[in-house]
Design a protein around this motif. Structure first.
Motif, PDB file in Angstrom:
ATOM      1  N   PRO A  82      49.502  45.314  77.389  1.00  0.00           N
ATOM      2  CA  PRO A  82      47.444  45.781  77.270  1.00  0.00           C
ATOM      3  C   PRO A  82      47.181  45.197  78.034  1.00  0.00           C
ATOM      4  O   PRO A  82      47.251  44.304  78.381  1.00  0.00           O
ATOM      5  N   GLU A  95      45.193  42.093  77.075  1.00  0.00           N
ATOM      6  CA  GLU A  95      46.240  41.025  75.519  1.00  0.00           C
ATOM      7  C   GLU A  95      46.100  39.577  75.723  1.00  0.00           C
ATOM      8  O   GLU A  95      45.432  39.360  77.035  1.00  0.00           O
ATOM      9  N   LEU A 146      44.729  50.345  77.932  1.00  0.00           N
ATOM     10  CA  LEU A 146      45.796  49.831  76.173  1.00  0.00           C
ATOM     11  C   LEU A 146      45.909  51.587  75.438  1.00  0.00           C
ATOM     12  O   LEU A 146      47.075  51.885  75.075  1.00  0.00           O
ATOM     13  N   LEU A 162      52.339  43.819  72.141  1.00  0.00           N
ATOM     14  CA  LEU A 162      51.384  44.368  72.281  1.00  0.00           C
ATOM     15  C   LEU A 162      50.758  43.246  70.857  1.00  0.00           C
ATOM     16  O   LEU A 162      51.250  43.388  70.693  1.00  0.00           O
ATOM     17  N   SER A 163      49.203  42.996  70.929  1.00  0.00           N
ATOM     18  CA  SER A 163      48.556  42.900  69.065  1.00  0.00           C
ATOM     19  C   SER A 163      48.875  44.243  68.674  1.00  0.00           C
ATOM     20  O   SER A 163      48.013  45.187  69.217  1.00  0.00           O
ATOM     21  N   GLN A 207      43.881  43.888  68.030  1.00  0.00           N
ATOM     22  CA  GLN A 207      43.226  43.388  69.680  1.00  0.00           C
ATOM     23  C   GLN A 207      42.040  42.718  69.400  1.00  0.00           C
ATOM     24  O   GLN A 207      41.402  42.485  68.288  1.00  0.00           O
ATOM     25  N   SER A 208      42.426  41.673  70.175  1.00  0.00           N
ATOM     26  CA  SER A 208      41.346  40.358  69.436  1.00  0.00           C
ATOM     27  C   SER A 208      39.847  40.147  70.643  1.00  0.00           C
ATOM     28  O   SER A 208      39.105  39.945  69.634  1.00  0.00           O
ATOM     29  N   THR A 211      38.423  43.399  71.269  1.00  0.00           N
ATOM     30  CA  THR A 211      38.030  44.490  70.790  1.00  0.00           C
ATOM     31  C   THR A 211      37.488  45.085  69.400  1.00  0.00           C
ATOM     32  O   THR A 211      37.333  46.046  68.490  1.00  0.00           O
ATOM     33  N   GLU A 226      40.717  46.234  67.920  1.00  0.00           N
ATOM     34  CA  GLU A 226      41.794  47.896  68.027  1.00  0.00           C
ATOM     35  C   GLU A 226      42.307  47.765  67.374  1.00  0.00           C
ATOM     36  O   GLU A 226      43.132  46.512  67.405  1.00  0.00           O
ATOM     37  N   THR A 264      46.580  49.250  66.992  1.00  0.00           N
ATOM     38  CA  THR A 264      47.611  50.180  67.085  1.00  0.00           C
ATOM     39  C   THR A 264      48.356  50.282  66.419  1.00  0.00           C
ATOM     40  O   THR A 264      48.083  49.767  64.913  1.00  0.00           O
TER      41      THR A 264
END
Length: 348
Positions: A98, A101, A124, A140-141, A144-145, A147, A149, A151
């Motif tokens: 992403p 990321e 993403l 990927l996380s 997300q750090s 936002t 978000e 997954t």
């Protein structure tokens, strides 16, 4: 342990909404760390009891992610562990990441571009559709750090495996409040100083057995030995047969504080913590007129808060973070409804 009982083991100043930057230690972790530091100061003990805390933390983390301790390597930083995976990729390997990321799960691949590793970043929202048989690694996380978000890891893993790609996940912003199962991944890295409430300098890495057979333990030292006490001096090298061969020598006192913290998270249960954390985050969102979400992290851009409101939280004693042009607030065990109310009032 009951969640209310666990919450009484923390000592936060009101207004801490920044666990996505670092978590606060529960009292058992703080006490254990202070006692170890005092022992160090006076030379009362050898280092072995401190190292035992590393193994307690390893076992606790393994249980939290559905792994066995032998599948978990310990280190001090996520990028060190991702770097081992990246360095094992052959020339021409394609990595899909992403575009927002966190760079600990991006830069280790970028530095391999000189060898011919190809790194492609995509939004993403487009990640799933871009996974095809040309992709070798999806990195990927889980959360997300920038936002918050979340997954659906199972869906990504199914698509990646259908395309013959490996999945390398940064779970730093997830483990501790969001359920993770390593059955969906080939590698998982996690810094423990955020949602696991451990000291900075503690990081875990799950490696599937078939993957670790392809990786060189470039930083192998005495702690990576099959018997650490027989690995002090050379020239013979006999590394551990499991993921411990990728261990870095632990910063002892960090792990003394980590073990009680992770064990507390286990005792309370990730499901209960997640319900509490996301509930507070949704209370914050509701107070600002936003729909509910599924994350313990809330990111507010200029379309949500006035352009002159970015300093109001700090003036009200609210400690949050600025990330990617937005205000990021994060909610964990020690956050209170009063913290949420104060933050909403500051931003309204």
């Amino acid at each position: 342990m009951d969640l209310r009982e666990a919450r009484r083991l923390f000592d936060p100043e009101p207004g801490w909404l920044n666990t996505a930057s670092y978590g606060l230690p529960p009292r058992p972790a703080w006490t254990a760390l202070q006692e170890a530091l005092d022992d160090w100061r006076h030379g009362r003990t050898s280092w072995e009891p401190w190292a035992e805390a590393t193994e307690r933390a390893r076992a606790s983390f393994a249980r939290l992610v559905g792994a066995s301790p032998g599948d978990i390597a310990v280190s001090s930083a996520v990028s060190q562990q991702v770097g081992l995976v990246a360095a094992a990729l052959p020339a021409g390997a394609r990595v899909l990441v992403p575009e927002m990321e966190f760079t600990s799960n991006l830069f280790p691949y970028y530095v391999q571009r000189e060898r011919g590793v190809i790194v492609e970043t995509v939004p993403l929202a487009d990640l799933l559709d871009r996974i095809d048989d040309r992709v070798d690694v999806v990195a990927l996380s889980v959360v997300q750090s920038a936002t918050g978000e979340v997954t659906d890891l199972a869906t990504v893993a199914a698509r990646a495996r259908g395309a013959g790609a490996r999945v390398v996940v940064d779970a730093t912003q997830a483990v501790g409040w969001h359920k993770i199962d390593v059955a969906h991944v080939d590698a998982l890295v996690c810094a423990a100083y955020k949602w696991l409430c451990a000291p900075r300098g503690t990081s875990f890495c799950y490696l599937a057995q078939d993957l670790r057979e392809q990786i060189t333990p470039h930083a192998a030292g005495w702690y990576a030995g099959a018997d650490v006490h027989a690995s002090y001096y050379g020239p013979e090298m006999k590394l551990a047969s499991d993921a411990r061969r990728f261990d870095l020598s632990p910063a002892w006192h960090c792990w003394v504080g980590a073990a009680p913290a992770l064990e507390l998270i286990e005792q309370v249960g990730v499901a209960a913590i997640g319900e509490y954390d996301v509930g507070l985050a949704n209370g914050f969102r509701a107070g600002l007129g936003l729909p509910p979400g599924d994350s313990a992290i809330v990111s507010l851009g200029a379309d949500v808060i006035p352009h002159d409101a970015d300093q109001r939280p700090a003036e009200a004693g609210i400690r949050a973070a600025a990330r990617a042009g937005s205000l990021r607030a994060s909610f964990h065990l020690y956050t209170t409804e009063a913290d949420v109310d104060a933050a909403v009032e500051a931003l309204s």
